[in-house]
Write a protein that holds these residues in place. Structure first.
Motif, PDB file in Angstrom:
ATOM      1  N   LEU A 122       0.801  -1.251  -0.039  1.00  0.00           N
ATOM      2  CA  LEU A 122       0.056   0.015  -0.008  1.00  0.00           C
ATOM      3  C   LEU A 122       0.807   0.993   0.174  1.00  0.00           C
ATOM      4  N   CYS A 123       0.208   2.405  -0.402  1.00  0.00           N
ATOM      5  CA  CYS A 123       1.080   3.671  -0.380  1.00  0.00           C
ATOM      6  C   CYS A 123       0.104   4.756  -0.062  1.00  0.00           C
ATOM      7  N   ARG A 124       0.361   5.766   0.707  1.00  0.00           N
ATOM      8  CA  ARG A 124      -0.366   6.928   0.765  1.00  0.00           C
ATOM      9  C   ARG A 124      -0.084   8.000  -0.088  1.00  0.00           C
ATOM     10  N   SER A 125      -0.942   8.379  -0.830  1.00  0.00           N
ATOM     11  CA  SER A 125      -0.770   9.484  -1.583  1.00  0.00           C
ATOM     12  C   SER A 125      -0.620  10.865  -1.165  1.00  0.00           C
ATOM     13  N   MET A 126      -0.140  11.804  -1.701  1.00  0.00           N
ATOM     14  CA  MET A 126      -0.338  13.131  -1.401  1.00  0.00           C
ATOM     15  C   MET A 126      -1.051  14.020  -2.423  1.00  0.00           C
ATOM     16  N   ASP A 127      -2.032  14.779  -1.888  1.00  0.00           N
ATOM     17  CA  ASP A 127      -3.310  15.307  -2.551  1.00  0.00           C
ATOM     18  C   ASP A 127      -2.568  16.748  -3.067  1.00  0.00           C
ATOM     19  N   LEU A 128      -2.787  17.141  -4.363  1.00  0.00           N
ATOM     20  CA  LEU A 128      -2.369  18.400  -4.881  1.00  0.00           C
ATOM     21  C   LEU A 128      -3.748  19.326  -4.604  1.00  0.00           C
ATOM     22  N   PRO A 129      -3.102  20.410  -4.519  1.00  0.00           N
ATOM     23  CA  PRO A 129      -4.380  21.552  -4.485  1.00  0.00           C
ATOM     24  C   PRO A 129      -5.133  21.722  -5.451  1.00  0.00           C
ATOM     25  N   GLU A 130      -6.284  22.412  -5.474  1.00  0.00           N
ATOM     26  CA  GLU A 130      -7.132  22.688  -6.699  1.00  0.00           C
ATOM     27  C   GLU A 130      -6.558  23.492  -7.768  1.00  0.00           C
ATOM     28  N   THR A 206       9.265   6.372  -1.662  1.00  0.00           N
ATOM     29  CA  THR A 206       8.622   6.959  -3.018  1.00  0.00           C
ATOM     30  C   THR A 206       7.252   7.621  -2.666  1.00  0.00           C
ATOM     31  N   SER A 207       6.747   7.861  -3.858  1.00  0.00           N
ATOM     32  CA  SER A 207       5.571   8.671  -3.651  1.00  0.00           C
ATOM     33  C   SER A 207       4.593   8.832  -4.824  1.00  0.00           C
ATOM     34  N   LEU A 208       3.355   9.075  -4.733  1.00  0.00           N
ATOM     35  CA  LEU A 208       2.421   9.270  -5.873  1.00  0.00           C
ATOM     36  C   LEU A 208       1.520  10.494  -5.370  1.00  0.00           C
ATOM     37  N   LEU A 209       1.386  11.400  -6.413  1.00  0.00           N
ATOM     38  CA  LEU A 209       0.409  12.580  -6.148  1.00  0.00           C
ATOM     39  C   LEU A 209      -0.940  12.290  -6.799  1.00  0.00           C
ATOM     40  N   HIS A 210      -1.802  12.722  -6.159  1.00  0.00           N
ATOM     41  CA  HIS A 210      -3.291  12.665  -6.607  1.00  0.00           C
ATOM     42  C   HIS A 210      -3.479  14.043  -7.158  1.00  0.00           C
ATOM     43  N   GLN A 211      -4.128  13.863  -8.588  1.00  0.00           N
ATOM     44  CA  GLN A 211      -4.558  15.217  -9.153  1.00  0.00           C
ATOM     45  C   GLN A 211      -5.720  15.560  -8.383  1.00  0.00           C
ATOM     46  N   TRP A 212      -6.119  16.977  -8.141  1.00  0.00           N
ATOM     47  CA  TRP A 212      -7.304  17.565  -7.844  1.00  0.00           C
ATOM     48  C   TRP A 212      -8.349  17.196  -8.818  1.00  0.00           C
ATOM     49  N   HIS A 213      -9.527  16.928  -8.424  1.00  0.00           N
ATOM     50  CA  HIS A 213     -10.762  16.843  -9.298  1.00  0.00           C
ATOM     51  C   HIS A 213     -12.032  17.004  -8.626  1.00  0.00           C
ATOM     52  N   PHE A 214     -13.016  17.467  -9.290  1.00  0.00           N
ATOM     53  CA  PHE A 214     -14.335  17.664  -8.536  1.00  0.00           C
ATOM     54  C   PHE A 214     -14.853  16.081  -8.062  1.00  0.00           C
ATOM     55  N   ILE A 215     -15.141  16.015  -6.994  1.00  0.00           N
ATOM     56  CA  ILE A 215     -15.839  14.816  -6.461  1.00  0.00           C
ATOM     57  C   ILE A 215     -17.359  14.870  -6.239  1.00  0.00           C
ATOM     58  N   GLU A 216     -18.013  14.177  -7.004  1.00  0.00           N
ATOM     59  CA  GLU A 216     -19.401  14.239  -6.924  1.00  0.00           C
ATOM     60  C   GLU A 216     -20.114  13.442  -5.913  1.00  0.00           C
ATOM     61  N   LYS A 217     -20.789  14.040  -5.061  1.00  0.00           N
ATOM     62  CA  LYS A 217     -21.299  13.198  -3.952  1.00  0.00           C
ATOM     63  C   LYS A 217     -22.124  12.325  -4.113  1.00  0.00           C
ATOM     64  N   TRP A 218     -22.459  11.325  -3.101  1.00  0.00           N
ATOM     65  CA  TRP A 218     -23.359  10.177  -3.476  1.00  0.00           C
ATOM     66  C   TRP A 218     -25.077  11.080  -3.158  1.00  0.00           C
ATOM     67  N   LYS A 219     -25.474  11.272  -4.340  1.00  0.00           N
ATOM     68  CA  LYS A 219     -26.457  12.070  -4.399  1.00  0.00           C
ATOM     69  C   LYS A 219     -28.151  11.139  -4.507  1.00  0.00           C
ATOM     70  N   THR A 220     -27.958  10.440  -5.045  1.00  0.00           N
ATOM     71  CA  THR A 220     -29.294   9.692  -5.110  1.00  0.00           C
ATOM     72  C   THR A 220     -29.472   8.644  -4.297  1.00  0.00           C
ATOM     73  N   PRO A 221     -31.011   8.217  -4.016  1.00  0.00           N
ATOM     74  CA  PRO A 221     -31.214   7.034  -3.204  1.00  0.00           C
ATOM     75  C   PRO A 221     -30.653   5.670  -3.341  1.00  0.00           C
ATOM     76  N   ILE A 222     -30.545   5.324  -4.964  1.00  0.00           N
ATOM     77  CA  ILE A 222     -29.810   4.234  -5.428  1.00  0.00           C
ATOM     78  C   ILE A 222     -28.313   4.234  -5.007  1.00  0.00           C
ATOM     79  N   ASP A 223     -27.658   5.446  -5.178  1.00  0.00           N
ATOM     80  CA  ASP A 223     -26.197   5.577  -4.654  1.00  0.00           C
ATOM     81  C   ASP A 223     -26.167   5.310  -3.414  1.00  0.00           C
TER      82      ASP A 223
END
Length: 250
Positions: A122-130, A206-223
């Motif tokens: 496993l490896c923890r990523s670094m979250d890049l800013p928006e 070592t490392s890996l960077l997570h590129q920022w992106h919009f995260i859609e929330k769980w909106k629907t009852p099915i979700d």
């Protein structure tokens, strides 16, 4: 592309309906893999329709080591897409990952050095800013400066970066295909690795960077219903092998 040594590792990435602004993230991801000290094979298993698949392929086809696999889905099932990649891969080791990552140049080689018959990596990523703008020069020559703009990802999840022997993924019959959409399938595999007495290894040199992106929330009852189902499986199913009837059906 770099003439680096070929790694005995396949990186498997599951995607569906990547938005147009996400194509840059795909290109950055694959570019960072193309300049690794050891080059992996890559399967991007895509649940999109034909039109979206064709659009995405315009960015993937630049990289000869990456195979873009078409498997259209009505509902995103990351577990099934991962499993399709697992069944297709021919390398000794497998790394499940995410299209939004940028990898440090020694990442694949470091994972390979840590992999043994009894390890689950496993490896923890670094979250890049928006607002950070990423160029190919940043990825190749200014990685540490780019990394310095990020923050360490919370440890509540595995961050979609898991590696082990291909034979072990076969032994446990892949990711649990009852767990659709997003949520808990990565943690569930981590849990199953522990139950099977694999040594959990968090790589840190070592490392890996997570590129920022919009995260859609769980909106629907099915979700929300599916999310709760995923959590229930994770919390209450302590079996190591899953998908008793079929898995990774192509």
């Amino acid at each position: 592309m770099s003439k680096s040594k070929k790694a005995d590792i396949t990186v498997i990435i599951a995607i569906k309906d990547i938005e147009s602004r996400g194509y840059v993230r795909i290109f950055n991801n694959l570019y960072s893999l193309s300049i690794q000290t050891q080059i992996p094979e890559v399967f991007i298993v895509d649940g999109s329709n034909k039109e979206k698949f064709a659009e995405t392929d315009e960015y993937i086809k630049f990289f000869s080591f990456a195979k873009h696999v078409f498997f259209p889905q009505e509902v995103f099932n990351k577990s099934l897409l991962y499993n399709i990649g697992i069944r297709m891969a021919k390398t000794k080791y497998l790394l499940m990952s995410d299209i939004d990552y940028i990898y440090e140049r020694n990442f694949i080689e470091t994972v390979g050095q840590k992999l043994t018959e009894h390890n689950f990596i496993l490896c923890r990523s670094m979250d890049l800013p928006e607002k950070v703008e990423i160029t190919l020069n940043d990825i190749k020559n200014l990685y540490q400066e780019l990394k310095s703009t990020g923050s360490l990802h919370i440890i509540s999840g595995d961050g979609a970066c898991q590696a082990s022997l291909a034979s072990w993924f076969y032994k446990v019959r892949g990711y649990d295909e009852r767990m659709k959409r997003l949520g808990a399938m990565d943690n569930d595999m981590h849990k199953r690795a522990k139950l099977d007495s694999l040594k959990i290894v968090w790589i840190q040199n070592t490392s890996l960077l997570h590129q920022w992106h919009f995260i859609e929330k769980w909106k629907t009852p099915i979700d929300r219903e599916q999310l709760e189902k995923n959590r229930d499986i994770f919390m209450n199913d302590n079996t190591i092998k899953r998908n008793p009837h079929s898995w990774g059906k192509v």
